[in-house]
Design an enzyme around this catalytic site. Structure first.
Site, PDB file in Angstrom:
ATOM      1  N   ARG A 127     -27.547  -9.168  25.932  1.00 19.28           N
ATOM      2  CA  ARG A 127     -26.740  -7.995  26.260  1.00 19.28           C
ATOM      3  C   ARG A 127     -27.507  -6.694  26.095  1.00 19.28           C
ATOM      4  O   ARG A 127     -27.200  -5.702  26.742  1.00 19.28           O
ATOM      5  CB  ARG A 127     -25.505  -7.929  25.362  1.00 19.28           C
ATOM      6  CG  ARG A 127     -24.517  -9.046  25.586  1.00 19.28           C
ATOM      7  CD  ARG A 127     -23.444  -9.031  24.532  1.00 19.28           C
ATOM      8  NE  ARG A 127     -24.095  -9.249  23.236  1.00 19.28           N
ATOM      9  CZ  ARG A 127     -23.552  -8.988  22.064  1.00 19.28           C
ATOM     10  NH1 ARG A 127     -22.356  -8.488  21.988  1.00 19.28           N
ATOM     11  NH2 ARG A 127     -24.215  -9.220  20.951  1.00 19.28           N
ATOM     12  N   HIS A 184     -19.804 -15.072  28.085  1.00 16.52           N
ATOM     13  CA  HIS A 184     -20.324 -16.444  28.010  1.00 16.52           C
ATOM     14  C   HIS A 184     -20.053 -17.187  29.320  1.00 16.52           C
ATOM     15  O   HIS A 184     -20.928 -17.872  29.850  1.00 16.52           O
ATOM     16  CB  HIS A 184     -19.659 -17.222  26.861  1.00 16.52           C
ATOM     17  CG  HIS A 184     -19.979 -16.706  25.503  1.00 16.52           C
ATOM     18  ND1 HIS A 184     -19.006 -16.447  24.558  1.00 16.52           N
ATOM     19  CD2 HIS A 184     -21.161 -16.405  24.905  1.00 16.52           C
ATOM     20  CE1 HIS A 184     -19.580 -16.016  23.446  1.00 16.52           C
ATOM     21  NE2 HIS A 184     -20.883 -15.978  23.636  1.00 16.52           N
ATOM     22  N   SER A 198     -18.230 -11.246  20.382  1.00 20.83           N
ATOM     23  CA  SER A 198     -17.178 -12.018  19.732  1.00 20.83           C
ATOM     24  C   SER A 198     -16.633 -11.301  18.506  1.00 20.83           C
ATOM     25  O   SER A 198     -15.425 -11.310  18.252  1.00 20.83           O
ATOM     26  CB  SER A 198     -17.705 -13.406  19.353  1.00 20.83           C
ATOM     27  OG  SER A 198     -18.023 -14.145  20.504  1.00 20.83           O
TER      28      SER A 198
END
Length: 163
Positions: A93, A17, A131
Site C-alpha cells: 500500500r 485483499h 485491517s
C-alpha cells in the site's frame, strides 16, 4: 504450473485483499490464500471463522483458481514448498509496506532461494485500507461496508455487538 501463496492474518479480509487476489488470479494458475496468525495483534476472528468467511467471499467472486487454507504453524516458505508454490504474493500500500515486505522477502530468500516474492501495488482506492483501522471504525459502529466484503461487514457487526 505457476502457483502462488498469499499469506496473511486477514483479520479482517478487506476489499484491498480481494482486489489483489482478483488481479493476481489472472497472473497465476493457482493462488493459495494461507490464513496465519499475527501473534503481535489481538485477533477479532478465529482462524476457522476467517477460513469460512474468506472462502465464501472467494466463491461469491467466482475466483476459481483460488483456494483458502489455514496455516497455523511453521514458516510460510515451508508451506510454499509443501504446496509446490514458487511465488510468495504480497500486496503493497505504501513505501512503509515496501520496506517491511522487502525485509521479509530477503529473509525468505535465505530460507528458500527458489521461491520468488512478487509484489502488487494496491489500487489507489484501497491504499488507505488497513485491517487495524477497519477494526477500530467497526468497534465504534462506523461504516466499513466499502472497505470489506458484505459478508465480513455483517460478521464484524455481530462480533462487536457481542463484546
Amino acid at each position: 504450473m505457476t502457483k502462488a501463496i498469499y499469506a496473511g492474518s486477514f483479520d479482517p479480509f478487506t476489499m484491498g485483499h480481494l482486489n489483489i487476489l482478483e488481479r493476481a488470479s489472472k497472473m497465476f494458475e493457482e493462488i493459495i490464500v494461507a490464513i496465519g496468525t499475527n501473534t503481535s495483534k489481538q485477533a477479532l476472528f478465529t482462524p476457522e471463522e476467517k477460513l469460512e468467511m474468506i472462502t465464501e467471499v472467494i466463491e461469491e467472486s467466482a475466483l476459481e483458481n483460488v483456494r483458502v487454507i489455514l496455516h497455523t504453524d511453521g514458516l510460510t516458505v515451508d508451506l510454499a514448498r509443501r504446496e509446490e508454490a514458487t511465488v510468495m504474493l504480497r500486496g503493497i500500500r505504501s513505501v512503509t509496506d515496501m520496506e517491511y515486505e522487502m525485509n521479509i522477502a530477503s529473509m525468505n530468500k535465505t530460507q528458500a532461494p527458489d521461491i520468488e516474492s512478487v509484489f502488487l501495488m494496491a489500487d489507489e482506492q484501497y491504499r488507505f485500507v488497513s485491517s487495524s483501522l477497519i477494526k477500530e471504525i467497526a468497534q465504534f459502529d462506523g461504516d466499513v461496508s466499502r472497505m470489506v466484503p458484505k459478508t465480513i461487514s455483517e460478521k464484524m457487526k455481530e462480533k462487536y455487538k457481542k463484546m
